[in-house]
Design an enzyme around this catalytic site. Structure first.
Site, mmCIF file in Angstrom:
data_model
loop_
_atom_site.group_PDB
_atom_site.id
_atom_site.type_symbol
_atom_site.label_atom_id
_atom_site.label_comp_id
_atom_site.label_asym_id
_atom_site.label_seq_id
_atom_site.Cartn_x
_atom_site.Cartn_y
_atom_site.Cartn_z
ATOM 1 N N ASP A 1 0.822 -1.221 0.000
ATOM 2 C CA ASP A 1 0.000 0.000 0.000
ATOM 3 C C ASP A 1 0.853 1.268 0.000
ATOM 4 O OD1 ASP A 1 -1.937 -1.889 0.317
ATOM 5 O OD2 ASP A 1 -2.839 -0.991 2.104
ATOM 6 N N HIS B 1 3.536 -2.307 3.096
ATOM 7 C CA HIS B 1 3.574 -0.959 2.526
ATOM 8 C C HIS B 1 4.841 -0.795 1.699
ATOM 9 C CE1 HIS B 1 0.693 -0.828 5.774
ATOM 10 N NE2 HIS B 1 0.119 0.178 5.127
HETATM 11 NI NI NI Z 1 -2.550 3.044 3.611
#
Ligand code: NI
Length: 371
Positions: free
Chosen positions: A180, A322
């Site tokens: 992400d 992430h």
């Molecule tokens: Ni996020």
């Protein structure tokens, strides 16, 4: 005049139906001189995404009256009929006709130990006709001699020797790694490098604003076959926004990703995983959550990120990471090869859902695709 309009509409409907037929994997029947072949093992002939018919080789050719021999040493199948014999190497995207080669559109592969081959070029090489009737979805193999294929070549290009096998992921252990908040520069690049080296795919839930700031990384992500997905434009908690602002966040990112990469995302991950009924009603995309939370953003520890994945992962899982942290990029260097070593195939979310027979629906929430 009315007739003309009706004709245009009918033509459009026909084109639409044809595009449906070629865009999804579709089962077909195969007949030999009009007699349907019966297949066991739940493996049936099907039309691939490229619109080519592939069939279980041994059963189809046996019903056709050809001699089929498998050579374990060379991992090749020899198919002989009349005075022509063709060698079909498993895992390659060509067949050998006498001392020449014919390139296939689909690689030959093993599914559940059964060789699946693209039928039309093989039959043509054996000098027999293949006719497909789209109305009955039937492929008929006909005992009608046809001329020798005129596109035989002398040498095999490297890509046909080592094709990427996009097989039906039926019995495989699958994991979807998701990244992400990117793209960014350094860590996204390292992650893409690791995935490329390992021939692995992942899903990147991107922020619209970062797509504009890191176009090169967004384009590379698309070019290397990963799934590009929507993570809002500026990462607000959508549950606190008006409907108009929710739409702005989601549509702005659809536009960013499609204008930069040419790909229109099919999935949404809401920031902080926070959704309510209003968000679901206005998402216009399936909501993809996760079932393995690495907390990589919090720990910023490669080791803890690695452990979170490797100590918990199971078939069908969605892993949340992430792409904007170096520690996560470092962890990826261990996670990806180790998962492959354990027998997992790393796929995108859409591939995982499809492999599990799940048709993703807009506004619906998905946490994993465990069996
Ligand atoms: Ni996020």
């Amino acid at each position: 005049m009315k007739k003309a309009i009706r004709l245009v509409i009918l033509t459009l409907v026909a084109i639409f139906m044809m595009s449906i037929a070629t865009s999804a994997i579709m089962e077909v029947t195969v007949s030999v001189d009009g007699v349907p072949v019966s297949y066991k093992d739940n493996l049936k002939p099907y039309i691939t995404e490229k619109g080519k018919t592939v069939v279980p080789l041994a059963k189809t050719l046996a019903d056709f009256g050809a001699k089929v021999n498998y050579n374990q040493e060379t991992n090749e199948i020899t198919v002989a009929k009349g005075d022509v014999s063709v060698i079909v190497p498993i895992g390659k995207q060509y067949i050998k006709v006498n001392n020449k080669f014919l390139i296939l559109n689909e690689p030959t592969k093993l599914i559940k130990g059964i060789a699946i081959v693209e039928i039309a070029p093989l039959m043509r090489s054996l000098r027999y006709a293949v006719n497909y009737d789209p109305k009955s979805k039937n492929v008929n193999l006909e005992n009608t001699p046809v001329p020798e294929p005129n596109n035989l070549i002398d040498a095999v290009p490297p890509w046909a020797e080592n094709p990427v096998l996009e097989e039906k992921q039926i019995d495989k252990k699958l994991v979807a790694l998701t990244y992400d908040d990117g793209p960014n520069g350094e860590s996204t690049t390292i992650i893409l490098d690791v995935l490329k080296e390992n021939n692995a795919k992942a899903t990147f839930f991107m922020l619209g604003k970062n797509v504009y700031n890191f176009k090169e990384q967004a384009i590379r992500t698309a070019n290397e076959g990963h799934e590009l997905a929507n993570h809002s434009y500026s990462h607000p908690q959508l549950t606190k926004l008006s409907v108009a602002r929710i739409n702005q966040e989601i549509q702005g990112t659809q536009k960013a990703i499609s204008s930069v990469t040419g790909i229109t995302p099919k999935l949404l991950r809401v920031p902080y995983g926070a959704f309510n009924q209003t968000v679901k009603n206005n998402a216009g995309l399936p909501l993809i959550q996760w079932n393995i939370d690495t907390l990589d953003w919090k720990t910023r520890s490669a080791k803890k990120t690695i452990d979170a994945v490797l100590n918990n992962v199971k078939d069908g899982d969605i892993v949340l990471m992430h792409s904007i942290h170096i520690s996560t990029a470092e962890a990826t260097k261990t996670i990806v090869p180790e998962l492959i070593k354990r027998g997992y195939t790393l796929v995108t979310i859409s591939e995982l859902a499809e492999a599990r027979g799940v048709k993703l629906q807009n506004g619906k929430v998905y946490n994993s695709f465990r069996k």
